[in-house]
Design a protein around this motif. Structure first.
Motif, mmCIF file in Angstrom:
data_model
loop_
_atom_site.group_PDB
_atom_site.id
_atom_site.type_symbol
_atom_site.label_atom_id
_atom_site.label_comp_id
_atom_site.label_asym_id
_atom_site.label_seq_id
_atom_site.Cartn_x
_atom_site.Cartn_y
_atom_site.Cartn_z
ATOM 1 N N ARG A 180 0.827 -1.212 0.000
ATOM 2 C CA ARG A 180 0.000 0.000 0.000
ATOM 3 C C ARG A 180 0.863 1.265 0.000
ATOM 4 N NH1 ARG A 180 -5.482 -0.560 1.561
ATOM 5 N NH2 ARG A 180 -6.080 -2.647 2.298
ATOM 6 N N ASN A 181 1.857 1.302 0.896
ATOM 7 C CA ASN A 181 2.642 2.527 1.097
ATOM 8 C C ASN A 181 3.629 2.802 -0.032
ATOM 9 O OD1 ASN A 181 1.325 2.967 3.498
ATOM 10 N ND2 ASN A 181 2.947 2.105 4.776
ATOM 11 N N HIS A 182 4.267 1.763 -0.535
ATOM 12 C CA HIS A 182 5.372 1.963 -1.481
ATOM 13 C C HIS A 182 4.976 1.769 -2.942
ATOM 14 C CE1 HIS A 182 8.357 2.429 1.680
ATOM 15 N NE2 HIS A 182 7.853 1.372 2.276
ATOM 16 N N TYR A 183 3.889 1.066 -3.207
ATOM 17 C CA TYR A 183 3.485 0.812 -4.583
ATOM 18 C C TYR A 183 2.176 1.518 -4.940
ATOM 19 C CZ TYR A 183 6.772 -3.111 -3.896
ATOM 20 O OH TYR A 183 7.856 -3.880 -3.593
ATOM 21 N N LEU A 184 1.087 1.123 -4.279
ATOM 22 C CA LEU A 184 -0.226 1.627 -4.669
ATOM 23 C C LEU A 184 -0.338 3.137 -4.502
ATOM 24 C CD1 LEU A 184 -2.587 -1.166 -3.274
ATOM 25 C CD2 LEU A 184 -1.399 -1.035 -5.478
ATOM 26 N N GLN A 185 0.224 3.675 -3.431
ATOM 27 C CA GLN A 185 0.151 5.124 -3.214
ATOM 28 C C GLN A 185 0.903 5.907 -4.283
ATOM 29 O OE1 GLN A 185 -1.593 6.955 -1.333
ATOM 30 N NE2 GLN A 185 -2.235 5.793 0.461
ATOM 31 N N LYS A 186 1.794 5.228 -5.002
ATOM 32 C CA LYS A 186 2.617 5.907 -6.006
ATOM 33 C C LYS A 186 2.217 5.556 -7.426
ATOM 34 C CE LYS A 186 6.485 5.942 -2.750
ATOM 35 N NZ LYS A 186 7.867 5.474 -2.478
ATOM 36 N N GLY A 187 1.096 4.863 -7.603
ATOM 37 C CA GLY A 187 0.651 4.534 -8.943
ATOM 38 C C GLY A 187 1.431 3.417 -9.596
ATOM 39 N N CYS A 188 2.092 2.602 -8.779
ATOM 40 C CA CYS A 188 2.888 1.490 -9.282
ATOM 41 C C CYS A 188 2.086 0.200 -9.186
ATOM 42 C CB CYS A 188 4.179 1.361 -8.471
ATOM 43 S SG CYS A 188 5.066 -0.179 -8.731
#
Length: 298
Positions: free
Chosen positions: A75-83
Motif C-alpha cells: 500500500r505505502n510503497h506501490y499503490l500510493q505511487k501509482g505502481c
C-alpha cells in the motif's frame, strides 16, 4: 463489457498523445482520435492526465514477512505511487541460493496486489557460464552486478557470457558498492559501459536506485515493454489518472512528470486499487510477468 475511454490526454516520458481508447473484454481494441459512431458507454477523462501505471525497482520487499507486513508495504510503497508492476531484485551471495531464493520469492509475491518481474543482485564473482545458464532456465531477464573495482569488471569472462546469452539476452546493470567513492561513480559507469559495449553484452549504464520508476528505454531493454509502459492495441487496461494542476512552483518543468501532479486514481486491469488517498488491496490480482525474450523491441 465494452466502453470508451474518451478524450484522453496521456504521456509516456516526453511525448504527448491525444485520443480515445476502445475497451472490449478488458483489452484495448483500438486507439483513435474519436469513436463518434460508437454507442458504447463513454468514460470522459478530459479533466485529467492519463498515464500507464508505473513499473518500479525494489529490493526491500519483506518476502519473509507476515501477510500484514506485505500488505502495508504494498500500500505505502506501490499503490500510493501509482505502481502496479515491480521489478524485484533478489539478492544472492552464492550460486546454490538461486533456486530456493526464486522459489520463495514467487510464493511470497503471488499473493499480492501488484504484478512482479524477478531479477537478481549478486557479486561479480558469480557471473559465470554455469550461473548464466541457470538464470536463463529460470527466465531471469536482468542481473544487478555488485562491483567493487574495475578489476572485478575485468575478471568476468564476458566473451563466455556473450555465448551463454544466445536466445535469451539477459541485461546487466551495475551496483557500485560503498567502497567506491562518490566521485568515482561516473568513471566507473563509463568503464562499465565501454567494457560491455565492446563485448556486445546487453547493459544498463547507470545503477538503479530504490523505488526508481523505470523509463521506457529500460523497460524495453529488460523486456517488460510492451507489456508495460504504454497504451497499445491488445494491451491490458491499467492506468493512472492525475490532477492536471501542478503541485509545485518550480519553473522550466518538463511537459509532464508524475512527481509534479497529484495522483487521483490507479486502476489495475479495470480494478481500482487507489482512489484519492485510499488504497484497495486485493491479493488475488497480482501476477508474475515472465519475460520470454529480453530486449525484443530494441
Amino acid at each position: 463489457m465494452s466502453y470508451i475511454i474518451h478524450n484522453a490526454r496521456w504521456y509516456t516520458e516526453e511525448r504527448e498523445y491525444n485520443g480515445s481508447l476502445l475497451i472490449q473484454n478488458g483489452r484495448i481494441q483500438a486507439i483513435k482520435t474519436n469513436f463518434s459512431y460508437y454507442r458504447y458507454m463513454k468514460m470522459n477523462v478530459s479533466p485529467f492526465i492519463l498515464t500507464p501505471t508505473h513499473t518500479m525497482v525494489d529490493w526491500h520487499f519483506p518476502i519473509t514477512g507476515t501477510k500484514a507486513e506485505k500488505e502495508l508495504y504494498t500500500r505505502n510503497h506501490y499503490l500510493q505511487k501509482g505502481c502496479t508492476t515491480v521489478l524485484q531484485l533478489l539478492e544472492l551471495k552464492y550460486q546454490f541460493e538461486l533456486e530456493p531464493t526464486i522459489g520463495n520469492a514467487r510464493k511470497s509475491l503471488m499473493n499480492n496486489c501488484v504484478d512482479f518481474v524477478l531479477g537478481l543482485t549478486c557479486p561479480a564473482r558469480l557471473i559465470t557460464l554455469e550461473f548464466i545458464r541457470k538464470c536463463k532456465k529460470w527466465k531471469i531477464p536482468i542481473i544487478r552486478v555488485q562491483i567493487n573495482s574495475k578489476e572485478e569488471i575485468d575478471q568476468i569472462k564476458w566473451s563466455w557470457v556473450k555465448q551463454a546469452l544466445y536466445s535469451y539476452p539477459i541485461v546487466f546493470v551495475p551496483q557500485f558498492t560503498k567502497e567506491i567513492e562518490k566521485n568515482r561513480h561516473e568513471s566507473m559507469s563509463l568503464y562499465w559501459q565501454n567494457t560491455l559495449n565492446n563485448d556486445k553484452i546487453p547493459f544498463i549504464s547507470t545503477p538503479f536506485f530504490q523505488y526508481q520508476v523505470l523509463s521506457i528505454d529500460n523497460l524495453k531493454k529488460i523486456g517488460i515493454y510492451p507489456k508495460r509502459g504504454n497504451f497499445l492495441v491488445g494491451g491490458e487496461v491499467s492506468y493512472n489518472l492525475y490532477d492536471p494542476k501542478l503541485n509545485t512552483k518550480v519553473e522550466d518543468k518538463p511537459m509532464f512528470h508524475y512527481d509534479n501532479h497529484r495522483l487521483l486514481l490507479t486502476s489495475l486491469r479495470e480494478k481500482v486499487v487507489k482512489l484519492y488517498d485510499q488504497t484497495y488491496f486485493d491479493e488475488t490480482i497480482g501476477e508474475e510477468i515472465t519475460i520470454q525474450t529480453p530486449a525484443f523491441f530494441i
